[in-house]
Scaffold this active site. Structure first.
Site, short mmCIF file in Angstrom:
data_model
loop_
_atom_site.label_atom_id
_atom_site.label_comp_id
_atom_site.label_asym_id
_atom_site.label_seq_id
_atom_site.Cartn_x
_atom_site.Cartn_y
_atom_site.Cartn_z
N ASP A 93 0.70 -1.41 0.12
CA ASP A 93 0.12 0.12 0.05
C ASP A 93 1.21 1.17 -0.39
O ASP A 93 1.96 1.40 0.84
CB ASP A 93 -0.57 -0.05 1.12
CG ASP A 93 -2.58 0.19 1.13
OD1 ASP A 93 -3.11 0.53 0.38
OD2 ASP A 93 -2.85 -1.02 1.56
N GLU A 125 -5.50 4.10 -3.13
CA GLU A 125 -6.79 4.12 -3.18
C GLU A 125 -7.10 5.66 -4.17
O GLU A 125 -6.70 6.87 -4.53
CB GLU A 125 -6.53 4.77 -1.50
CG GLU A 125 -6.83 4.04 -0.99
CD GLU A 125 -7.37 3.57 0.61
OE1 GLU A 125 -7.77 5.13 1.15
OE2 GLU A 125 -6.53 3.14 1.39
N GLU A 192 -13.64 -1.71 -1.85
CA GLU A 192 -14.14 -2.13 -0.24
C GLU A 192 -15.38 -1.40 0.05
O GLU A 192 -15.30 -0.53 -0.23
CB GLU A 192 -13.26 -1.56 0.62
CG GLU A 192 -13.46 -1.39 2.31
CD GLU A 192 -11.68 -0.87 2.70
OE1 GLU A 192 -10.88 -0.57 1.99
OE2 GLU A 192 -12.40 -0.90 4.30
O1 KIV Z 1 -4.85 -1.97 4.20
C1 KIV Z 1 -5.75 -3.03 3.64
O2 KIV Z 1 -4.91 -3.83 4.90
C2 KIV Z 1 -6.60 -2.98 2.52
C3 KIV Z 1 -7.27 -3.79 2.95
C4 KIV Z 1 -8.55 -3.90 3.47
C5 KIV Z 1 -7.98 -3.89 1.11
O3 KIV Z 1 -6.38 -1.88 2.14
#
Ligand code: KIV
Length: 296
Positions: A93, A125, A192
Site C-alpha cells: 500500500d 486509493e 471495499e
Molecule cells: O490496508 C488494507 O488492509 C487494505 C485492505 C482492506 C484492502 O487496504
C-alpha cells in the site's frame, strides 16, 4: 477448475495469472500480511495475493487510523514480508500523503516499494481523479492495484467508515471510477465497503479482476485482514469479517501458562536446560571440593 491443493508445487502468481483467473472464473484469494512469520504462513497456504496493507497502522502499530503511517514504516514491513513470500503476488500500500503530491514524487515513492521493499505492485486509493497519476506510475513500469469504495485514507472526507455507493449518483461515480482504473491498466481493483449489487455490476463491466472486502460474493476475488480472521483486532468485527480462529485466546492461554510455570518453578525443567560435558563436570566438582577443603 484447477485449484492447486496446499502443499502441491505452485506457480508464481503474476499480473497475468490474476487476469487468467478472472477469465476462467477462478476465485482469487488475498490476505494482508505485515511481517515475515505471517507472510510465510499465508504464502505457504497458497494465497494468491499478499497485501502489505496500510491497515498495519492499526493492526501492528496501534494508530487510530491509517493516516499517520509513513512510507518508511510501510517499507520496513514490506521488506520483512518480501523475505517470507515465494509464490504470492506481493502488493504494498502507498500510504496517505505519498501519492497526494507531484507526479515525480509519487513515482519516486512508488519505486521505493519496488527497489527497497521488493513489492511487485503498489496499491493506491482513489478512482477517476487518480487515474492519470496511476497511468504515469504504470508507465514507470510499476504495476498498480486500484482501490475504490470505502477508501480508509478518505475517512475525514467521508465522515467515517461508511458503506459507499448507496445512491444512484454514488453508484454512477463508482462505475466511472472502476472504468477509469480499468482503462488506466491497473493489475486489480480492490472494492471495499460497497453493496453487493454494485460490486457485481463493476465486476461484470471491467476486464480487470476485482477483489472485494465487504463487497459481496460476485467479486473476482476476496481479501480480508489477517488480524481480523484471527481475532487479533481487539474490537467488534465489521459485518463482512469471518473469524476463522481465535488466536487471541490461544496466545493468552499460552502466555498465562508460561507465567504460571515460571512462578511455580515448573519452567524450565532439567530437560529444557543445557548441561556441562561429563568430564568438565567432574573436574569442576574436584576443584570445588579442593576449595572447600582449603577453607576448612
Ligand atoms: O490496508 C488494507 O488492509 C487494505 C485492505 C482492506 C484492502 O487496504
Amino acid at each position: 477448475m484447477s485449484l492447486t491443493p496446499i502443499g502441491e508445487p505452485r506457480q508464481k502468481i503474476t499480473v497475468a495469472t490474476l487476469r487468467d483467473k478472472k477469465l476462467q472464473h477462478q476465485p482469487i484469494t488475498c490476505l494482508t500480511a505485515y511481517d515475515y512469520a505471517s507472510a510465510r504462513l499465508v504464502d505457504e497456504a497458497a494465497i494468491d495475493i499478499i497485501l502489505v496493507g496500510d491497515s498495519l497502522a492499526q493492526t501492528m502499530l496501534g494508530y487510530e487510523n491509517t493516516l499517520s503511517v509513513t512510507v518508511d514504516e510501510m517499507l520496513h514491513h514490506t521488506r520483512a514480508v518480501r523475505r517470507g513470500v515465494k509464490h504470492a503476488f506481493l502488493v504494498a500500500d502507498m500510504p496517505y500523503g505519498s501519492f497526494h503530491v507531484t507526479v515525480d514524487e509519487t513515482i519516486r515513492n512508488a519505486a521505493r516499494f519496488v527497489k527497497e521493499g521488493g513489492a511487485e505492485a503498489v496499491k493506491m486509493e482513489g478512482g477517476e481523479k487518480r487515474a492519470d497519476l496511476i497511468r504515469r506510475v504504470i508507465d514507470a513500469e510499476i504495476p498498480v492495484a486500484g482501490h475504490i469504495g470505502l477508501t480508509p485514507q478518505s475517512v475525514n472526507v467521508l465522515g467515517g467508515y461508511k458503506v459507499q455507493g448507496k445512491t444512484l449518483g454514488a453508484i454512477e461515480q463508482l462505475m466511472h471510477d472502476a472504468v477509469a482504473l480499468d482503462r488506466a491498466g491497473v493489475a486489480c481493483i480492490y472494492l471495499e465497503g460497497i453493496p453487493r449489487e454494485v460490486a457485481a455490476m463493476i465486476t461484470a463491466e471491467v476486464e480487470t479482476p476485482t477483489i472485494g472486502i465487504g463487497a459481496g460474493p460476485e467479486c473476482d476475488g476476496q481479501v480480508l485482514v489477517f488480524h481480523d480472521i484471527l481475532n487479533l483486532t481487539f474490537g467488534p468485527p465489521a459485518k463482512f469479517v469471518r473469524r476463522y480462529a481465535d488466536a487471541a485466546a490461544l496466545i493468552t492461554d499460552a502466555v498465562q501458562a508460561f507465567r504460571a510455570d515460571v512462578l511455580s518453578r515448573q519452567y524450565p525443567s532439567d530437560g529444557e536446560s543445557y548441561h556441562l560435558p561429563r568430564e568438565t563436570q567432574q573436574t569442576l566438582e574436584t576443584v570445588l571440593e579442593r576449595k572447600q577443603g582449603v577453607r576448612r
